[in-house]
Design a protein around this motif. Structure first.
Motif, mmCIF file in Angstrom:
data_model
loop_
_atom_site.group_PDB
_atom_site.id
_atom_site.type_symbol
_atom_site.label_atom_id
_atom_site.label_comp_id
_atom_site.label_asym_id
_atom_site.label_seq_id
_atom_site.Cartn_x
_atom_site.Cartn_y
_atom_site.Cartn_z
ATOM 1 N N ARG A 12 0.839 -1.205 0.000
ATOM 2 C CA ARG A 12 0.000 0.000 0.000
ATOM 3 C C ARG A 12 0.874 1.256 0.000
ATOM 4 O O ARG A 12 0.647 2.196 -0.755
ATOM 5 N N GLU A 24 -3.600 5.870 3.119
ATOM 6 C CA GLU A 24 -5.018 5.671 3.389
ATOM 7 C C GLU A 24 -5.872 5.813 2.126
ATOM 8 O O GLU A 24 -6.990 5.307 2.063
ATOM 9 N N GLU A 25 -5.359 6.528 1.136
ATOM 10 C CA GLU A 25 -6.082 6.713 -0.126
ATOM 11 C C GLU A 25 -6.118 5.423 -0.950
ATOM 12 O O GLU A 25 -6.981 5.259 -1.812
ATOM 13 N N THR A 27 -7.096 2.134 -0.773
ATOM 14 C CA THR A 27 -7.863 1.142 -0.031
ATOM 15 C C THR A 27 -7.706 -0.220 -0.683
ATOM 16 O O THR A 27 -7.289 -0.324 -1.850
ATOM 17 N N ASN A 28 -8.057 -1.253 0.038
ATOM 18 C CA ASN A 28 -7.876 -2.620 -0.462
ATOM 19 C C ASN A 28 -8.574 -2.880 -1.785
ATOM 20 O O ASN A 28 -8.042 -3.546 -2.655
ATOM 21 N N ALA A 30 -9.972 -0.416 -3.886
ATOM 22 C CA ALA A 30 -10.026 0.713 -4.817
ATOM 23 C C ALA A 30 -9.530 0.265 -6.189
ATOM 24 O O ALA A 30 -8.431 -0.259 -6.330
#
Length: 86
Positions: A12, A24-25, A27-28, A30
């Motif tokens: 990530r 955090e942008e 995501t799993n 996205a």
């Protein structure tokens, strides 16, 4: 091949670094092209970083067709373990 341990949080951070955004942008689930706006050049950059970190060739990542962080993690885990990907 490098001996780096594959960790989804490190992956990530790798993608976030390439995108110059916060982890955090990424995501799993996205979608790379729709939600994260990753184009072919950015995918090449991410693939290069993946190769440097985990030893999986750029071409393998590019042609894998992965579309999210979870898919990329699963693909890399299978490559690192020496198993054929689905």
């Amino acid at each position: 091949m490098t001996t780096a341990t594959l960790n989804i949080e490190d992956l990530r951070a790798l993608i976030a670094g390439a995108l110059e955004t916060e982890p955090e942008e990424v995501t799993n689930e996205a979608h790379f092209t729709d939600e994260l706006e990753i184009d072919s050049l950015m995918l090449l950059e991410i693939s290069t970083r993946v190769e440097n970190a985990y030893g999986v060739p750029v071409d393998d990542v590019v042609i894998s067709g992965v579309q999210s962080l979870v898919e990329l993690h699963t693909f890399l885990a299978s490559k690192i373990a020496g198993e054929p990907s689905a």
